[in-house]
Design an enzyme around this catalytic site. Structure first.
Site, PDB file in Angstrom:
ATOM      1  N   SER A 113       0.834  -1.227  -0.026  1.00  0.00           N
ATOM      2  CA  SER A 113       0.059  -0.034   0.012  1.00  0.00           C
ATOM      3  C   SER A 113       0.975   1.386   0.079  1.00  0.00           C
ATOM      4  O   SER A 113       1.626   1.614  -1.032  1.00  0.00           O
ATOM      5  CB  SER A 113      -0.883  -0.082   1.133  1.00  0.00           C
ATOM      6  OG  SER A 113      -1.791   0.946   1.113  1.00  0.00           O
ATOM      7  N   HIS A 114       0.835   1.836   1.232  1.00  0.00           N
ATOM      8  CA  HIS A 114       1.634   3.546   1.113  1.00  0.00           C
ATOM      9  C   HIS A 114       2.884   3.571   1.725  1.00  0.00           C
ATOM     10  O   HIS A 114       3.459   4.257   1.848  1.00  0.00           O
ATOM     11  CB  HIS A 114       0.368   4.218   2.023  1.00  0.00           C
ATOM     12  CG  HIS A 114       0.213   3.747   3.336  1.00  0.00           C
ATOM     13  ND1 HIS A 114      -0.914   2.675   3.538  1.00  0.00           N
ATOM     14  CD2 HIS A 114       0.531   3.824   4.451  1.00  0.00           C
ATOM     15  CE1 HIS A 114      -0.697   2.224   4.685  1.00  0.00           C
ATOM     16  NE2 HIS A 114       0.025   2.961   5.382  1.00  0.00           N
ATOM     17  N   ASP A 278      -2.484   6.471  -3.384  1.00  0.00           N
ATOM     18  CA  ASP A 278      -1.388   5.814  -2.584  1.00  0.00           C
ATOM     19  C   ASP A 278      -0.673   4.705  -3.587  1.00  0.00           C
ATOM     20  O   ASP A 278      -1.067   4.570  -4.737  1.00  0.00           O
ATOM     21  CB  ASP A 278      -1.697   5.239  -1.335  1.00  0.00           C
ATOM     22  CG  ASP A 278      -2.562   4.064  -1.527  1.00  0.00           C
ATOM     23  OD1 ASP A 278      -3.282   4.008  -2.517  1.00  0.00           O
ATOM     24  OD2 ASP A 278      -2.496   3.205  -0.460  1.00  0.00           O
ATOM     25  N   ASP A 280      -1.025   1.621  -3.954  1.00  0.00           N
ATOM     26  CA  ASP A 280      -1.836   0.558  -4.618  1.00  0.00           C
ATOM     27  C   ASP A 280      -2.996   1.008  -5.438  1.00  0.00           C
ATOM     28  O   ASP A 280      -4.051   0.342  -5.592  1.00  0.00           O
ATOM     29  CB  ASP A 280      -2.004  -0.763  -3.959  1.00  0.00           C
ATOM     30  CG  ASP A 280      -2.770  -0.361  -2.567  1.00  0.00           C
ATOM     31  OD1 ASP A 280      -2.494   0.593  -2.187  1.00  0.00           O
ATOM     32  OD2 ASP A 280      -3.419  -1.329  -2.234  1.00  0.00           O
ATOM     33  N   ASP A 282      -5.886   2.524  -3.780  1.00  0.00           N
ATOM     34  CA  ASP A 282      -7.088   2.413  -2.997  1.00  0.00           C
ATOM     35  C   ASP A 282      -7.444   3.824  -2.185  1.00  0.00           C
ATOM     36  O   ASP A 282      -8.300   3.956  -1.624  1.00  0.00           O
ATOM     37  CB  ASP A 282      -7.131   1.266  -2.177  1.00  0.00           C
ATOM     38  CG  ASP A 282      -6.004   1.034  -1.164  1.00  0.00           C
ATOM     39  OD1 ASP A 282      -5.081   1.643  -1.228  1.00  0.00           O
ATOM     40  OD2 ASP A 282      -6.087  -0.142  -0.385  1.00  0.00           O
ATOM     41  N   ARG A 283      -6.233   4.405  -1.581  1.00  0.00           N
ATOM     42  CA  ARG A 283      -6.365   5.527  -0.961  1.00  0.00           C
ATOM     43  C   ARG A 283      -6.682   6.834  -1.564  1.00  0.00           C
ATOM     44  O   ARG A 283      -6.392   6.885  -2.867  1.00  0.00           O
ATOM     45  CB  ARG A 283      -5.189   6.009  -0.031  1.00  0.00           C
ATOM     46  CG  ARG A 283      -5.168   4.833   0.962  1.00  0.00           C
ATOM     47  CD  ARG A 283      -3.967   5.144   2.159  1.00  0.00           C
ATOM     48  NE  ARG A 283      -4.036   4.053   3.130  1.00  0.00           N
ATOM     49  CZ  ARG A 283      -3.474   4.272   4.287  1.00  0.00           C
ATOM     50  NH1 ARG A 283      -2.887   5.437   4.453  1.00  0.00           N
ATOM     51  NH2 ARG A 283      -3.588   3.350   5.176  1.00  0.00           N
ATOM     52  N   SER A 366      -8.499   7.121   7.401  1.00  0.00           N
ATOM     53  CA  SER A 366      -7.061   6.911   6.723  1.00  0.00           C
ATOM     54  C   SER A 366      -7.001   7.153   5.175  1.00  0.00           C
ATOM     55  O   SER A 366      -6.647   6.102   4.617  1.00  0.00           O
ATOM     56  CB  SER A 366      -6.537   5.452   7.246  1.00  0.00           C
ATOM     57  OG  SER A 366      -7.298   4.542   6.878  1.00  0.00           O
ATOM     58  N   LYS A 377     -11.564  -0.076  -0.908  1.00  0.00           N
ATOM     59  CA  LYS A 377     -11.757   1.268  -1.049  1.00  0.00           C
ATOM     60  C   LYS A 377     -10.914   1.725  -2.588  1.00  0.00           C
ATOM     61  O   LYS A 377      -9.925   0.894  -2.942  1.00  0.00           O
ATOM     62  CB  LYS A 377     -11.002   1.932   0.055  1.00  0.00           C
ATOM     63  CG  LYS A 377      -9.495   1.556   0.281  1.00  0.00           C
ATOM     64  CD  LYS A 377      -8.920   2.399   1.654  1.00  0.00           C
ATOM     65  CE  LYS A 377      -7.555   1.893   1.653  1.00  0.00           C
ATOM     66  NZ  LYS A 377      -7.602   1.156   2.997  1.00  0.00           N
ATOM     67  N   ARG A 497      -1.578   4.909  17.086  1.00  0.00           N
ATOM     68  CA  ARG A 497      -2.365   6.006  16.663  1.00  0.00           C
ATOM     69  C   ARG A 497      -3.322   6.805  17.536  1.00  0.00           C
ATOM     70  O   ARG A 497      -4.086   5.869  18.485  1.00  0.00           O
ATOM     71  CB  ARG A 497      -3.040   5.464  15.457  1.00  0.00           C
ATOM     72  CG  ARG A 497      -2.392   4.906  14.353  1.00  0.00           C
ATOM     73  CD  ARG A 497      -3.147   4.857  12.912  1.00  0.00           C
ATOM     74  NE  ARG A 497      -2.489   3.605  12.050  1.00  0.00           N
ATOM     75  CZ  ARG A 497      -1.558   3.854  11.511  1.00  0.00           C
ATOM     76  NH1 ARG A 497      -0.872   4.979  11.459  1.00  0.00           N
ATOM     77  NH2 ARG A 497      -1.045   3.040  10.573  1.00  0.00           N
TER      78      ARG A 497
HETATM   79  C1  G1P Z   1      -4.373   1.405   8.359  1.00  0.00           C
HETATM   80  C2  G1P Z   1      -5.356   2.259   8.524  1.00  0.00           C
HETATM   81  C3  G1P Z   1      -6.597   1.631   7.862  1.00  0.00           C
HETATM   82  C4  G1P Z   1      -6.341   0.915   6.788  1.00  0.00           C
HETATM   83  C5  G1P Z   1      -5.050   0.182   6.713  1.00  0.00           C
HETATM   84  C6  G1P Z   1      -4.972  -0.420   5.252  1.00  0.00           C
HETATM   85  O1  G1P Z   1      -4.085   0.496   8.987  1.00  0.00           O
HETATM   86  O2  G1P Z   1      -5.455   2.872   9.654  1.00  0.00           O
HETATM   87  O3  G1P Z   1      -7.565   2.181   8.170  1.00  0.00           O
HETATM   88  O4  G1P Z   1      -7.629   0.211   6.427  1.00  0.00           O
HETATM   89  O5  G1P Z   1      -4.063   1.032   6.843  1.00  0.00           O
HETATM   90  O6  G1P Z   1      -4.730   0.570   4.150  1.00  0.00           O
HETATM   91  P1  G1P Z   1      -3.380   0.479  10.655  1.00  0.00           P
HETATM   92  O7  G1P Z   1      -1.937   0.795  10.292  1.00  0.00           O
HETATM   93  O8  G1P Z   1      -4.014   1.474  11.300  1.00  0.00           O
HETATM   94  O9  G1P Z   1      -3.791  -1.050  11.178  1.00  0.00           O
HETATM   95 ZN    ZN Z   2      -3.229   1.337  -0.203  1.00  0.00          ZN
END
Ligand code: G1P
Ligand code: ZN
Length: 544
Positions: A113-114, A278, A280, A282-283, A366, A377, A497
């Site tokens: 992901s990010h 991001d 991949d 989805d954000r 997020s 998402k 967090r």
């Molecule tokens: C984080 C975000 C959460 C999201 C996830 C995947 O997870 O807080 O909302 O679904 O990334 O993108 P966390 O690192 O808080 O477990």
């Molecule tokens: Zn992502």
């Protein structure tokens, strides 16, 4: 086709987190590490022989290599067909759509992901089920269990597959189809949004836009949809070429990481609309000329305006938000008398509600928003939603947001992240908080009186499954909240967090700076959690 059964030893750390298994690339490169996890997934699934698996990733370092291994393992384990995005690429929402459209058995999405990419950075793998959504916890738990006792994996012997030529090929009994990763997704977007209105509004210059693909997967998607189909100028998509290391940056769409976008959106001659996605895809981060829209507000505004979008013109069945997401959308749901669900963090908890038709829109603080069009998402979907909204209402982003606050009140919101905290310290903070919970209700701290203090527990209304320990909540009589949780996606130490939220009904006070408006709550969060004291930090690493 010759297949080999290779002996292996279990690794003890293959427990999927909030969104799949994420580790350093070097961890994935250990002998048998990727293979063990993939085989553990296959061993936990049933009746997939001869069926279709979708495969693709965000293009980060190790993506192609992992795909070649997975192809050979899928062949040896008896899948009938693999649908792979050209170049091994598929954004997460596009993969979800492809699984649904071609009625595949499931899919493997390769992404962290990010999180940053590159040889010293992160890689990840996630299994999605036949509805196109992330595997629910009962699956991920069985993958983990299996990984702890695995003794061998199966892999076929054939040459590496050409991932770059579109079309179908055969590898032994396995059919491999390489498809255009953008085409099906672009069609889907066209079926939801008013593309002719958008074309006209962009063409006339009413909407000027800037999209930051952050050198990640959405580059090709944004170019095709925003530039080729909707007529935005080519310069309106920046950092559009996916790179294995995302150009050395965090492909995380927030004001800190999407710096160029942030500078231009808050500078002179800012475009009407700005957004980023991001690693991949989805954000999403939504901004307008001189305004940042919090993801929680974005979800609420989408819910309040969904009827203006062709794909949702019939109305929405209900909405859902993850627990730490602000209660802004709850107010919209109450106003329109539709159900609003509060789920644990992670997209997998929305799947049942979407499948059951109980909700149409959902989101997380997020930078995640989505709808029943896929089961992930979806960053570009959110971008198109906002563009369609601006075109329909013929208003600036700031006007849309401020009118929304006037009508529903503002949920002033922010999140503080403490990253790479030593695990024992983070666990200590959670223990310390937990111990205080029973005595807190009824106590007053300045203008804040504690209404409830608990650990969030979720019972899925569709299948009755229960998820415990989903974050510590301290709620106040005036509707404000402090939430603490440990991240399930980090790969170094623990990330703590803290989510802070305060409701402001008075329009005269809507234009305050969030950090200032939340100052007292921020102080209380430290009072309860002793986070700065215990970590020795001066403040959070990231504020969003
Ligand atoms: C984080 C975000 C959460 C999201 C996830 C995947 O997870 O807080 O909302 O679904 O990334 O993108 P966390 O690192 O808080 O477990
Ligand atoms: Zn992502």
């Amino acid at each position: 086709m010759q297949t080999d059964t290779i002996d292996t030893q279990p690794y003890n750390d293959q427990n999927p987190g909030t969104s799949g298994l994420r580790k350093k690339v070097r961890t994935f490169q250990q002998v048998g590490y990727l293979e063990n996890f993939v085989q553990s997934i296959f061993d936990s699934l049933e009746n997939y022989s001869g069926k279709t698996l979708v495969l693709g990733g965000d293009g980060r370092y190790f993506n192609r290599e992992a795909i070649q291994t997975i192809i050979k393992m899928a062949a040896a384990n008896g899948f009938g067909e693999l649908i792979i995005g050209q170049g091994g690429l598929l954004s997460t929402p596009a993969a979800s759509h492809v699984i649904r459209k071609y009625q595949a058995f499931g899919g493997l999405i390769l992404s962290a992901s990010h999180n940053p990419g590159g040889p010293d950075e992160d890689f990840g793998i996630k299994y999605n089920v036949g509805n196109g959504g992330p595997a629910p916890e009962k699956y991920t738990q069985s993958f983990y269990r299996r990984s702890q006792s695995i003794t061998s994996y199966k892999i076929a012997r054939f040459d590496d597959v050409d991932l770059d030529t579109l079309g179908s090929q055969q590898a032994g009994e396995l059919k491999i189809t390489i498809l255009d990763p953008v085409a099906d997704y672009a069609d889907l977007m066209q079926s939801i949004f008013d593309f002719s209105l958008l074309k006209q509004t962009i063409g006339s210059g009413f909407i000027t836009l800037l999209f930051d693909a952050m050198h990640a997967i959405t580059g090709p998607y944004a170019k095709r949809i925003l530039v080729d189909m909707l007529g935005a100028s080519p310069e309106s998509v920046i950092n559009a070429t996916p790179l294995e290391d995302f150009g050395g940056h965090h492909p995380d769409p927030n004001l800190a990481h999407a710096r160029e976008l942030a500078e231009r959106m808050f500078g002179p001659e800012a475009p009407v609309f700005g957004a980023a996605s991001d690693g991949d895809g989805d954000r999403n981060m939504i901004t307008g000329s001189n305004i940042f829209v919090t993801p929680s507000d974005s979800l609420a505004i989408m819910a309040a305006n969904a009827h203006l979008i062709p794909g949702y013109a019939k109305g929405i069945a209900g909405v859902a938000r993850s627990m730490p997401t602000s209660q802004a959308v709850d107010r919209v749901a109450a106003h329109y008398k539709i159900p609003c669900y509060e789920t644990p963090t992670g997209w997998k908890f929305f799947g049942n509600l979407l499948d059951a038709g109980r909700i149409t829109l959902c989101g997380e603080e997020s930078f995640g928003t989505g709808s029943d069009h896929v089961r992930e998402k979806d960053g570009l979907w959110a971008v198109l939603f906002w563009l369609n909204l601006i075109a329909r209402r013929r208003q600036s982003v700031a006007d849309i947001v401020h009118e929304h606050w006037q009508k529903f009140g503002r949920d002033i919101y922010c999140r503080h992240d403490y990253e790479a905290v030593e695990t024992s310290i983070a666990d200590g903070i959670v223990e310390y908080l937990r111990a205080q919970l029973p005595a807190l209700p009824g106590q007053s701290f300045g203008e804040y009186t504690v209404k409830y203090a608990d650990e969030f527990r979720y019972e899925d209304p569709v299948d009755g499954s229960i998820s415990q320990n989903q974050g510590i909540r301290i709620g106040f009589e005036n509707g404000s909240r402090i939430v603490y949780r440990l991240s399930g996606t980090g790969t170094v130490g623990a990330t703590l967090r803290i989510y802070l939220e305060k409701f402001e009904p008075d329009a005269a006070k809507h234009h305050q700076d969030a950090q200032e408006a939340l100052a007292e709550l921020i102080g209380l969060a430290e009072h309860f959690g002793e986070v700065k004291k215990r970590t020795g930090r001066a403040g959070p690493d990231v504020t969003t």
